[in-house]
Design a protein around this motif. Structure first.
Motif, PDB file in Angstrom:
ATOM      1  N   GLU A 446     -50.844  -5.941-103.175  1.00  0.00           N
ATOM      2  CA  GLU A 446     -49.478  -5.546-102.868  1.00  0.00           C
ATOM      3  C   GLU A 446     -48.935  -6.294-101.659  1.00  0.00           C
ATOM      4  OE1 GLU A 446     -51.983  -3.044-100.184  1.00  0.00           O
ATOM      5  OE2 GLU A 446     -52.082  -3.770-102.234  1.00  0.00           O
ATOM      6  N   ALA A 447     -49.820  -6.990-100.893  1.00  0.00           N
ATOM      7  CA  ALA A 447     -49.359  -7.589 -99.652  1.00  0.00           C
ATOM      8  C   ALA A 447     -48.759  -8.959 -99.839  1.00  0.00           C
ATOM      9  CB  ALA A 447     -50.521  -7.694 -98.659  1.00  0.00           C
ATOM     10  N   THR A 450     -44.078 -10.109-101.078  1.00  0.00           N
ATOM     11  CA  THR A 450     -43.267  -9.530-100.012  1.00  0.00           C
ATOM     12  C   THR A 450     -41.996  -8.913-100.548  1.00  0.00           C
ATOM     13  OG1 THR A 450     -44.146 -11.208 -98.535  1.00  0.00           O
ATOM     14  CG2 THR A 450     -42.164 -10.061 -97.819  1.00  0.00           C
ATOM     15  N   VAL A 453     -42.559  -5.547-102.214  1.00  0.00           N
ATOM     16  CA  VAL A 453     -42.990  -4.518-101.275  1.00  0.00           C
ATOM     17  C   VAL A 453     -41.826  -4.032-100.436  1.00  0.00           C
ATOM     18  CG1 VAL A 453     -44.426  -4.084 -99.255  1.00  0.00           C
ATOM     19  CG2 VAL A 453     -45.367  -5.303-101.203  1.00  0.00           C
ATOM     20  N   ARG A 477     -45.796  -1.175 -93.416  1.00  0.00           N
ATOM     21  CA  ARG A 477     -45.511  -1.973 -94.597  1.00  0.00           C
ATOM     22  C   ARG A 477     -44.881  -3.324 -94.234  1.00  0.00           C
ATOM     23  NH1 ARG A 477     -46.014   0.915 -99.364  1.00  0.00           N
ATOM     24  NH2 ARG A 477     -45.832  -1.121-100.359  1.00  0.00           N
ATOM     25  N   GLU A 480     -47.813  -5.509 -93.013  1.00  0.00           N
ATOM     26  CA  GLU A 480     -48.669  -5.988 -94.098  1.00  0.00           C
ATOM     27  C   GLU A 480     -47.961  -7.018 -94.965  1.00  0.00           C
ATOM     28  OE1 GLU A 480     -49.681  -2.488 -96.185  1.00  0.00           O
ATOM     29  OE2 GLU A 480     -51.225  -1.821 -94.764  1.00  0.00           O
ATOM     30  N   SER A 481     -46.682  -6.822 -95.220  1.00  0.00           N
ATOM     31  CA  SER A 481     -45.961  -7.687 -96.151  1.00  0.00           C
ATOM     32  C   SER A 481     -45.722  -9.078 -95.574  1.00  0.00           C
ATOM     33  CB  SER A 481     -44.624  -7.054 -96.525  1.00  0.00           C
ATOM     34  OG  SER A 481     -44.818  -5.783 -97.101  1.00  0.00           O
TER      35      SER A 481
END
Length: 870
Positions: A446-447, A450, A453, A477, A480-481
């Protein structure tokens, strides 16, 4: 998380374009190397070209020279067929075999008499050496590498404008050399040559725009004006020259006489076309060089330096040869310079796509390295797990079968072997599922997407009503993104903004920013993401207005981007984002996504603060009057504090609650392209519960209105679902929403079970009344997934639109008699010549006069729109 709609149209365009590019390049490769792919075909004894309005023979080979054909001889006929275009030659050679005779009629330039020549066609030579290797590199390696790189980047970033510009640049590189399309047959040759010419002639244009947008567009100022002038002049000029050049090339193949006059005219301005192409290519180097001198980000400077150096090294030798050739009279490079020099210069062009690949993949210029690295590693990891699972299962089954087939084993042993094998297979399957789940967590799938997310985060924060979890979720978030190690969120607290949540710092940073400071005032004046460059003398953080104390506090945060959390011109908080791990600057796509997250976070933060304020006051206060007063003050802040200015429109609204806190709601929303959103709703019930539902309705509408576009029926449907999810089963609201476009004077609306507004056409003499009851659907918040329809009307100068709740039309006197819509219309008719605010006052006064002081049990809300001349 909300699923992002896939870019289907972009993928279809890429698939079609990729098919065309690959089909052309495969056919071009076969035509360029007949000795390897079609050995039974005949070698071309010369190449036909048009020079000074005549078809001439160039690059005459040995068999042509032996027959008496010389360089630049004018071609008259071929095998008795008039030489009307190069396709005559191509069609003849396409069906010829080695040893066939080619009858050529030619004449010396300037002579009148033609001579007949017979050329014996030869077999393609299978030569070797560095020259052949160079040609293979140029005509196979360079085109296919450019095509694959361009389409790969566009496939990974289908919504990125820069990725499509890069694709155009690389398609131009892949089509630098001709491919003997004359021999490809009717229609196919025209389509192939059109593709090559358009890619080739558009290449300088794409180069210019790549320099303009890589890695980010120019900012405002004098440079931006110069860039706009250059692109507005060169773009249409290059498009026209490209189209004309394509038409002439097709005409030279099919029927030169049809384009002879255009060719004669073009010969006088062809030098201008060269100047335009050189100018556009020079703009690329000028733009990259200017950005290289201005940028202060180490990552951006490194990428620009690599791109500039690689492009210069790859293109300068060929550019110098072309320039020298032009000054010495023009013609083919191979005729004026040694073959080794031309091939060496052309081979260096390969440095250009290689440099692009290095900058994009290794230096993450377009944020695709993570996709490549994580996607490839993930595919290999999960694929390896599946292969290992299959191998182990196959081994277990083979062992069980061998035991079963062994005649020396007893029946109980065989049954035991089958049972054990079955159990082992189940265990292996269960273990593989756990290993794949672990792999998913390790590779953070999921990272690396971008966009998905952050867009999902925008939708997720809407429903969060607790401040601490909201800040933790948003900061985590984003970190992480975008791979940002340091993120801090500052919230307003007693005249300053203090860190409320920090991620990646050794402790809570001491960075309380005063409301009166330069940083906060800058974000208040311009609620946009603000870049921070401490190493740039011209940056705002190094201005004299910023005190040393405030600069020290900013240094404690170490931000590279400050993201304001604003709602209705009120700054609720600031998100400080540090430098990315890759040292890459924040791109335009990053800013767009982060701004969307900030808008939704600001709304969620305001909603959380509203909920928290109401909950705290209710818990501390046992007196209902105090509770109602607090809620009323909060609710008043949710109504528009100032009326928007819209050309050709005078608008105003007013709400008067019956019990201090009500469930009526109206709003004006400033939308993109100067449009205005107008909302009015009536929530069921009264008091605090209705006020909270009203706040949820407003937050849901504002969260989605700016992205809805022209589909307001879909907008109301989404608002219905969000209100349904956020409210109790017995809570709903009648709702009317419209969007006004001042350019077209169109008012598009949806009526969700609300009183039909009244549109008075030409209020005064000759007026008529129209009810807006066509587009609509059920009330919002009562049932999920309800369909809605939208309708539209025009709002001309002199028209008056009255939107009201039933508290107006159902106002009662002491005899419990309703005022009614007829009396409402009569009151409106007395408002000729009044503006919208005066009109609301007049209508309210008429309703109050009728009720004569009788207590009212429903809120009274009015919104008036009056059409004005532009």
């Amino acid at each position: 998380m909300k699923r992002t709609k896939p870019p289907v149209f972009q993928y279809i365009c890429l698939a079609v374009l990729f098919s065309i590019a690959c089909s052309y390049q495969v056919r071009a490769t076969i035509a360029a190397f007949p000795q390897f792919f079609t050995p039974n075909s005949a070698e071309w004894p010369f190449h036909p070209e048009y020079s000074h309005g005549q078809p001439v023979a160039e690059f005459v080979r040995t068999e042509g020279q032996q027959a008496g054909l010389r360089e630049n001889d004018v071609l008259v006929a071929l095998n008795g067929r008039a030489f009307t275009g190069t396709a005559v030659f191509g069609e003849t050679l396409a069906s010829a075999k080695p040893g066939d005779k080619l009858e050529v009629t030619a004449r010396t330039p300037g002579a009148e008499n033609a001579r007949a020549l017979t050329i014996t066609l030869a077999r393609p030579l299978k030569s070797t050496g560095w020259a052949v290797a160079s040609v293979v590199l140029l005509k196979i390696g360079l085109p296919f590498f450019s095509i694959l790189l361009g389409f790969w980047v566009a496939l990974v970033r289908p919504r990125d404008r820069l990725a499509w510009i890069l694709l155009g640049v690389l398609l131009g590189v892949s089509s630098l050399f001709s491919a003997k399309v004359e021999s490809w047959g009717p229609v196919v040759r025209d389509a192939a040559e059109s593709y090559r010419m358009l890619c080739n002639t558009a290449w300088p244009l794409f180069m210019m725009y790549f320099g303009l947008y890589f890695p980010e567009p120019f900012s405002g100022g004098r440079t931006r004006r110069y860039v706009r002038i250059a692109t507005s002049v060169l773009t249409p000029a290059l498009i026209i020259t490209g189209i004309v050049a394509t038409i002439l090339r097709i005409g030279e193949m099919e029927n030169f006489a049809a384009v002879a006059r255009l060719n004669a005219l073009w010969s006088h301005v062809s030098s201008a076309s060269t100047v335009l192409e050189v100018s556009a290519t020079s703009c690329f180097f000028a733009f990259i060089g200017t950005k290289l001198g201005r940028t202060v980000s180490p990552g951006a400077k490194r990428r620009l330096r690599l791109l500039y150096a690689g492009t210069t090294a790859g293109m300068t030798p060929t550019f110098l040869l072309v320039l020298l050739n032009a000054f010495s009279g023009g013609g083919e490079l191979e005729k004026r310079f040694p073959e080794w020099l031309v091939l060496a210069a052309l081979s260096l062009i390969l440095l250009f796509p290689i440099t692009l690949a290095y900058v994009i993949v290794v230096q993450r210029a377009l944020d695709v390295r993570v996709v490549l690295r994580q996607g490839l590693r993930y595919a290999l990891a999960t694929g390896g797990i599946r292969v290992l699972q299959v191998c182990v299962v196959a081994t277990v089954l083979a062992g069980a079968i061998s035991l079963v087939m062994d005649p020396g084993r007893s029946s109980p042993q065989k049954v035991t072997a089958i049972a054990c094998g079955f159990i082992l297979v189940l265990w292996i399957r269960k273990g593989a599922v756990k290993v794949r789940a672990w792999t998913d967590r390790q590779f953070f799938r999921e990272a690396y997407d971008t966009e998905k997310v952050l867009e999902g985060l925008s939708d997720e924060v809407r429903t969060m009503v607790e401040t601490r979890p909201l800040l933790e979720r948003v900061a985590t978030r984003i970190s992480e993104s975008l791979h940002i190690p340091r993120v801090a969120v500052l919230l307003a607290d007693g005249g300053s903004f203090r860190p409320a949540y920090a991620l990646g710092y050794t402790g809570v940073p001491e960075a309380d920013l005063l409301d009166t400071g330069v940083t906060v005032q800058r974000l208040l004046r311009n609620p946009e993401p603000s870049r921070v460059y401490f190493d740039d003398e011209d940056s705002w953080v190094n201005s004299p207005e910023l005190t040393d104390d405030e600069r020290k506090k900013l240094l404690a945060l170490a931000p590279q981007l400050l993201l304001p959390l604003s709602v209705k011109e009120k700054l609720l908080g600031i998100i400080s984002l540090g430098e990315k791990r890759s040292e890459a600057p924040y791109s335009g796509t990053d800013l767009r996504l982060l701004k969307s997250v900030a808008v939704q976070t600001g709304l969620a933060l305001a909603n959380a603060q509203l909920t928290s304020a109401i909950a705290q006051e209710v818990a501390r206060s046992a007196k209902m009057s105090r509770e109602v007063e607090i809620a009323r003050e909060v609710q008043e802040r949710l109504f528009p504090q100032r009326m928007p200015r819209v050309p050709g429109l005078d608008c105003c609204g007013r709400c008067r609650t019956a019990l201090g806190v009500g469930g009526d709601y109206y709003d004006f929303l400033a939308l993109p392209d100067g449009r205005l959103g107008v909302a009015l709703g009536d929530v069921s019930g009264k008091g605090i519960a209705a006020a909270l539902t009203m706040a949820s309705l407003q937050a849901s509408l504002r969260a989605d209105a700016t992205r809805a576009g022209s589909d307001i029926a879909g907008l109301v449907a989404r608002v219905n679902n969000m209100v349904y999810d956020a409210s109790a089963e017995d809570r709903y609201a009648t709702f009317f929403y419209a969007e006004y476009d001042p350019a077209s004077r169109r008012l598009v609306y949806v009526n969700g079970g609300h009183c039909a507004p009244m549109l008075f056409r030409h209020l005064g003499a000759g007026q008529s009344v129209e009810r807006l009851d066509r587009g609509g659907g059920p009330v919002v918040g009562l049932m999920p997934d309800c369909p809605y329809e939208q309708a539209e009307v025009s709002l001309a100068p002199g028209d008056l639109l009255v939107i009201y709740t039933d508290g107006i039309s159902e106002a009662m006197n002491r005899e419990l008699e309703e005022w009614g819509e007829n009396r409402l219309m009569e009151a409106v008719q007395t408002c000729v010549g009044l503006n919208s605010q005066e009109t609301i006052v007049r209508i309210m006064q008429a309703a109050d006069a009728y009720s004569a002081g009788a207590p009212q049990h429903d809120d009274m809300t009015l919104v008036v729109l009056r059409g004005l001349p532009n």
